[in-house]
Design an enzyme around this catalytic site. Structure first.
Site, PDB file in Angstrom:
ATOM      1  N   ASP A  23       0.886  -0.899   0.040  1.00 51.54           N
ATOM      2  CA  ASP A  23       0.252  -0.080  -0.047  1.00 51.54           C
ATOM      3  C   ASP A  23       1.406   1.012  -0.078  1.00 51.54           C
ATOM      4  OD1 ASP A  23      -2.396   1.267   0.208  1.00 51.54           O
ATOM      5  OD2 ASP A  23      -2.893   0.883   1.788  1.00 51.54           O
ATOM      6  N   ASN A  71      -8.945  -3.173  -6.999  1.00 52.47           N
ATOM      7  CA  ASN A  71      -7.756  -2.400  -7.652  1.00 52.47           C
ATOM      8  C   ASN A  71      -8.265  -2.813  -8.762  1.00 52.47           C
ATOM      9  OD1 ASN A  71      -4.777  -3.228  -6.026  1.00 52.47           O
ATOM     10  ND2 ASN A  71      -6.503  -2.011  -5.475  1.00 52.47           N
TER      11      ASN A  71
HETATM   12  C1  IPE Z   1      -0.172  -0.385  -3.451  1.00 50.74           C
HETATM   13  O1  IPE Z   1       0.215   1.123  -3.300  1.00 50.74           O
HETATM   14  C2  IPE Z   1      -0.474  -1.384  -5.102  1.00 50.74           C
HETATM   15  C3  IPE Z   1      -0.668  -2.073  -5.649  1.00 50.74           C
HETATM   16  C4  IPE Z   1      -2.433  -1.946  -4.915  1.00 50.74           C
HETATM   17  C5  IPE Z   1      -1.110  -2.277  -6.779  1.00 50.74           C
HETATM   18  P1  IPE Z   1      -1.530   1.766  -4.273  1.00 50.74           P
HETATM   19  O2  IPE Z   1      -1.642   1.412  -5.469  1.00 50.74           O
HETATM   20  O3  IPE Z   1      -2.214   1.144  -3.205  1.00 50.74           O
HETATM   21  O4  IPE Z   1      -0.991   3.386  -3.178  1.00 50.74           O
HETATM   22  P2  IPE Z   1      -1.609   4.044  -2.921  1.00 50.74           P
HETATM   23  O5  IPE Z   1      -2.354   3.461  -1.694  1.00 50.74           O
HETATM   24  O6  IPE Z   1      -2.805   4.996  -3.353  1.00 50.74           O
HETATM   25  O7  IPE Z   1      -1.020   4.749  -2.060  1.00 50.74           O
HETATM   26 MG    MG Z   2      -3.808   1.950  -1.407  1.00 49.56          MG
END
Ligand code: IPE
Ligand code: MG
Length: 179
Positions: A23, A71
């Site tokens: 994250d 995601n």
């Molecule tokens: C983690 O970082 C990577 C994935 C979920 C692929 P994030 O993409 O969640 O980054 P933030 O939380 O938006 O900063």
């Molecule tokens: Mg995130």
């Protein structure tokens, strides 16, 4: 991981299974005035160091929550960049996994992944399947709700086929369908 820190770890007290939710890649990149995808790229480095370190101190299972069911709601461009990074990274790291006797595995709704990602993943899983050291488990297109749904469908299917009766579904039977 600094050298002196690693030597301070009591190898008798290392957890058998560690799970990490990745994250903050995007926020970290924004702070540097860069694009979110730059954060993901640098995130791969962090993953590499974590995998190496965990394997060295004797962790048996390392689960990496890499890409969740949620995601998929991200902008198409970011998803594409993430999937390309996934393919590239797995391809590049497979020889190192083999050198370190690490076995790659994956959990999640893998059918939802783009074909290129699915094929590379399967290739690396196959190529590392004989390794006897740490299991590196990538959670891809995974969520706990998906896992419960998947197990329920499997069981419903077995009931429909007459293989088991509904009242034979115990905690153990249910658990056997989980990833
Ligand atoms: C983690 O970082 C990577 C994935 C979920 C692929 P994030 O993409 O969640 O980054 P933030 O939380 O938006 O900063
Ligand atoms: Mg995130």
């Amino acid at each position: 991981m600094a050298m002196d820190f690693k030597t301070q770890i009591d190898k008798n007290k290392v957890p058998e299974h560690i799970a990490i939710i990745m994250d903050g890649n995007g926020r970290w990149a924004k702070k540097q005035g860069r694009l979110r995808t730059f954060g993901h790229k640098i995130g791969v480095k962090a993953v590499r160091e974590t995998v190496e370190g965990a394997s060295e101190i004797g962790v048996k299972f390392l689960t990496m929550y890499t890409f969740s069911t949620e995601n998929w709601k991200r902008p198409a461009g970011e998803i594409k960049a993430l999937m390309e990074l996934l393919v590239k990274s797995i391809h590049k790291e497979t020889p190192t996994l083999n050198q370190n006797n690490i076995r790659l595995q994956a959990i999640g709704n893998l059918e939802q992944l783009p074909e290129k990602a699915r094929l590379q993943l399967q290739k690396s899983i196959d190529e590392t399947s004989q390794n006897t050291g740490m299991h590196l488990i990538l959670a891809l297109s995974y969520s706990a709700r998906w896992e419960i749904l998947h197990a329920t469908r499997q069981l419903a299917d077995k009931v429909a086929q007459g293989l088991i009766k509904p009242d034979e579904i115990s905690e153990a039977v249910f658990q056997a369908e989980l990833c």
